[in-house]
Scaffold this motif. Sequence first.
Motif, short mmCIF file in Angstrom:
data_model
loop_
_atom_site.label_atom_id
_atom_site.label_comp_id
_atom_site.label_asym_id
_atom_site.label_seq_id
_atom_site.Cartn_x
_atom_site.Cartn_y
_atom_site.Cartn_z
N ARG A 94 2.96 4.03 6.70
CA ARG A 94 1.97 5.09 6.63
C ARG A 94 1.77 5.52 5.17
O ARG A 94 2.72 5.54 4.39
N THR A 95 0.54 5.87 4.84
CA THR A 95 0.21 6.32 3.48
C THR A 95 -0.57 7.63 3.59
O THR A 95 -1.79 7.63 3.55
N LEU A 145 0.83 -1.20 0.00
CA LEU A 145 0.00 0.00 0.00
C LEU A 145 0.87 1.25 0.00
O LEU A 145 0.50 2.28 -0.58
N LYS A 146 2.01 1.18 0.65
CA LYS A 146 2.94 2.30 0.64
C LYS A 146 3.41 2.60 -0.78
O LYS A 146 3.50 3.76 -1.19
N ASN A 156 0.63 4.24 -2.68
CA ASN A 156 0.55 5.64 -2.27
C ASN A 156 1.56 6.48 -3.04
O ASN A 156 1.23 7.53 -3.60
N ASP A 157 2.79 6.02 -3.10
CA ASP A 157 3.84 6.80 -3.76
C ASP A 157 3.65 6.83 -5.28
O ASP A 157 4.05 7.80 -5.93
N MET A 174 -2.89 8.67 0.34
CA MET A 174 -3.84 7.72 -0.24
C MET A 174 -5.06 7.57 0.66
O MET A 174 -4.94 7.56 1.88
N LEU A 178 -3.17 3.51 8.70
CA LEU A 178 -2.36 3.98 7.59
C LEU A 178 -2.18 5.50 7.56
O LEU A 178 -1.15 5.99 7.14
N ARG A 179 -3.20 6.24 8.01
CA ARG A 179 -3.13 7.70 7.91
C ARG A 179 -2.73 8.38 9.22
O ARG A 179 -2.78 9.61 9.32
N SER A 181 -8.39 5.40 2.10
CA SER A 181 -8.63 4.01 2.44
C SER A 181 -10.07 3.84 2.89
O SER A 181 -10.72 4.81 3.32
#
Length: 945
Positions: free
Chosen positions: A479-480, A432-433, A436-437, A483, A469-470, A485
Motif C-alpha cells: 500500500r502507498t 512503488l512502496k 512512496n516512502d 503517493m 495501492l491506496r 497514482s
Amino acid sequence: MLETIDAQESTHLGDSSERTPSNAETSANQENQYAVIRRNGTVTPFDLNKIKVAMTKAFLAVEGDLALDSNRVHQSVETLANQVYQALIRRLPESGVMHIEDIQDQVELALMRAGEQKTARAYVLYRAEHEKQRQALQEDSPYSRKSQLTIRQPDGAMLPLEKININQIIELAVAEIDDVSGETLIELTLNNVFDGMTLQDLNDAMVLAARSLIDQEPNYSQVAARLLLANLRLEALSFLNQSSKNLTQSEFESHYGEYFIQYVHKASELELLDEELTRFDLKKLAKAIVPNRDLSFNYLGLQTLYDRYFIHSEEIRFELPQAFFMRVAMGLAMNEIEREEKAIEFYKVLSNFDFMCSTPTLFNSGTRRPQLSSCYLTTVPDHLFGIYDAFRDNAMLSKFAGGLGNDWTRVRGMGSYIQGTNGKSQGVVPFLKVANDTAVAVNQGGKRKGAVCAYLETWHIDIEDFLELRKNTGDERRRTHDMNSANWIPDLFMQRVIEDQDWTLFSPEEVDDLHELSGQAFAVAYSAYEDKAGRGEITLYRTVKAKELWRKMLAMLFETGHPWITFKDPCNIRYTNQHQGVVHSSNLCTEITLHTSDDEIAVCNLGSVNLPAHFNNGELDKEKLERTITTAMRMLDNVIEYNYYSVPQARNSNLKHRPVGLGIMGFHDALYIKNIPYASEEAVGFADESMELVSYLAISASNRLAQERGRYSTFEGSLWSKGILPIDSVNQLAQERGNYFNQDSSQRLNWDTLRESIVKHGMRNSNCLAIAPTATISNICGVSQSIEPTYQNLYVKSNLSGEFSVANAHLIARLKSLGLWDEVMVNDLKYFDGSVQQIDRIPDDLKALFATAFEIDSRWLVEAASRRQKWIDQAQSLNLYMAEASGKKLDQLYKLAWVRGLKTTYYLRSLGATQMEKSTSQQSKLATEPPKVCSILEPDCEACQ
C-alpha cells in the motif's frame, strides 16, 4: 448554584480542589498549551475540568441533587465539555489564549444543541444578569477596565495600554472599506487583551478580531490583512533594526525604499539570497515599488505568503509583500541585458495580481538555489541500477520543491523471469512502496509535503494490484497511502470496454515496444501480441474482460480517489514535439504532457494569468491581456536559463525543448462578472472563447521570442514546423479515433497569419500552455482556483497556514444589492453548508448563478474542458465533482471525457455521507438542465451536429 458556571473566571484554574478525571480524548498536556483571559485582563491556564465542574453544577441548579446520581448527567457533561473544548481550539494554533466570554458562549451553544433547554435557559439568564452588574460598575470607555494593563515593547520596555492608540490603528485598517465597523473591532480586541502581553500579541489580537467576522462580512478579510501587515512591518523592521514602533502603512511608505535596500543586503549576508541581487541598481528598483499595493490582499492571501513564502531567518520573517514580489522579479530578470527595466516590468504584473508564477518560482527566485520549475516527469527503466537512480532523482528533485510524475510501465510484472538470478520478479508494487516512502522522507524543502504520482499503462500485468495501492485494507507492504497514482489508458482499451471485449495483460519485458507506441500503431502491435500469446509464444499474460477491469478502475477511484483517469493516445497524437520522443505519463497534477527517456527528465515551468483582473466593463480587456501574457511568457522562458537543476537529465531536456505552461485562474469569478452560470451553454462558450484568446496570445508571444532569442533547438520536425497548431492537431486525433471522437473544432481568430509566422520564424518553446490547479497562488491573488467551480459559498478552508473562513464576495455583493444580506442569511448559509439552493428568499437566477461544485452536473465541467483542450498544447488539471456517485454515472462521465478529447482528468470529488441528504435536495432545486450529450456508441447523433 449557578454562580459556579463562572468557575473558569472566578476560581483560579490551577486550583486542584475540585478536579475531576480528564477525558481520555483530551490530555492534560494539550490543555496546558492554552490560556484563558479573565475579564480583568489577567491570564490563567486553561483547565477543561473547570468546565465540567461548572456544567455539572448547572445541571444541579435545574434538576436538583438527583442529578448527582444520574449517569445521563455525567455522560452528558463529559461529552459536552469535550465538544466545547474542540470548538474552542478549532481555529487556534497548537497553543494560544481564549477569552472567558468565548468559553461561556460555547458552553451555551453546547447545551442548546444537546437539547438541554432548561439548563441552557438558566445559564443565559445568569450571564445576562451578571453582565448588567459588571456594566453598572464600569465607566463608558472600553479602556476603563483595562486602564492598568501594560504592553511589552520589542525592546522589553512596558508601556501602558492607553499609550498605544488601538483606535487609530483600527480606524486606518477599516478606512474606505464598506460595511465594516471599527468600534466592533476595538471592543473585540480589548476582550482579548491581558496584562504583560507583547506588542506583537496585541497586533495578533486585532487580526483575530477581524478574522472572526469574515463569515458575517467578507470585507473584514481585507481589514484583517491590513492589520496583519502591521505585525509584518513590526517583525521585519525590528529584525533589521529600523524601528521597534507600530508604524502605520502611510508612515512606512516613505521608508519602504530604505527598507528594501537593507533587506536585500541583509538577506544576502545571511546567504538567503543570491549575492548578485545586491549588484542591481537597488535605488532604481526601490523607487519602482508601490507600497500601497500591500493593501490589495485579503487575509488568506497575505497569511499564506507570511507562513510559506517570505524569506526568514530563525523563523523571523523580514520580507514584506512588495519586497517579495520584487525579489521574485529580480531573480527572473537576472540574465536580462536591461535587467532593472525587466525586473520592474515583471514586478508590475506580479504585484498587481495580473499574473502569478508557480509556487517553486515564488519560493526560490533570487535565492542561492533557484529551483523554479514546478513539474518533473521521469520514466523508470527495468533494472535495479535504473530503479534506484530514479529514487535518488526523486529525492533530489523533491528537495527543492518539485512535483514528480513517474512512469513505471517498463518495470516487469510479478512472476516474470529474472535472468540474472534465475528467479521471479515481485513486480512493480514493492518499488512503488519505496517511492512512496521517499516522498515522505524528502519533502519539498521543508515548505510543503513531498508529492509524487506513479503512472502505469492499462495493459501491465500488475495493473490490478496497482489499482489497490491506496486501499485501507490488505497487506500494508503493498500500500502507498502518501503517493498519488494514475492509469495511463490507451484508446484501444476504451474501445474494448465499449464493445465489451477481452483485454490482455502483459509483462513489459515481453512486449517492450507497446510502451513506445500510440494510436493505430499501438492497436496493431497489441493485437499481434495477443495472437502470439494465443500461440503460446508469450509466457506471462492474463486475459480479463475489459469492462470488468474498467469497473474496478472506477470503483477504486470512488473508494480511494485513485488511480486518476488519464489518456495516453491524445497526449501523444497531439504532442507538438512527438519527433523527439513519447509521452509516457503526465505529472503530479495531470496538466503536463511531455516526452521522457533515460536521458531526459521532462521539466515544465508554470504560471497563471488572473482572468478576472483582465475585465473591463464586463468584458475581457484584450489589450491588457496581451500585455500581461507577453510579459508572462518572457518570465517563464527566463526560468529555463536561470533555473537550478539538481539532476543533469532535467537540464538536458529543458534547455533543448524549453517547454512552459501558461494557464489561467479565476475562471468561475469571470463567470460571475459576466453573470453566466457555470452549468450553461454560455459558460461553455466563454471557456472556448477565452482559452482561444489566451492560446493565441501565448503562442504569438513565444513566436516573437523566437525572433528575438532564437527558436528552441529541436523545432525542426515538430508539429509547429509543419504548420500544425494545437487546433489543427484535433483533426489528427479525430482521424485516429474514428467514430469514438466528438470535439468541437470551431475557431474565431485569424490563425493563418500566426501559422505562417511560426513556420518562418519558429517557436521559442516546444509547449506553451497548461492549466495547473493554482491551489495556493489563487489564494494569494484572492480569486477562485484555476478552472474550478466554487466549492462552497461559505466555508472554512484548511491548509498549512491554518483554518480560514472563506465567503463568496460575489454572492454577498448581489445579496446586498437586493437587501437580502442579514444575520438570518448568514446563519442560513452556514446551516446549508454554503449552498443557496434551499434558501427561499434567494431568487432562482441567483441560485443558478451561485450553484456550487457539487450542485453542478460534472458533464458541464467536461464540456467546458473539451472546448479548452483544443487550444492547449498540453493538458489541464480537471477535478470532477459528484454529489451522488454511482457506477453508471462514473462510467458515463469518464467515457464522455474520453470521447470529448480530454487528455487527462484529476481528482474525483464526492460528498461525505453526512452531507448527502442536503445535497440531494439541493440538486433537485437547480433550474439548470444537464448538457445535451451524445451516446458514446452514437457519436454522430443529432444532439452533436
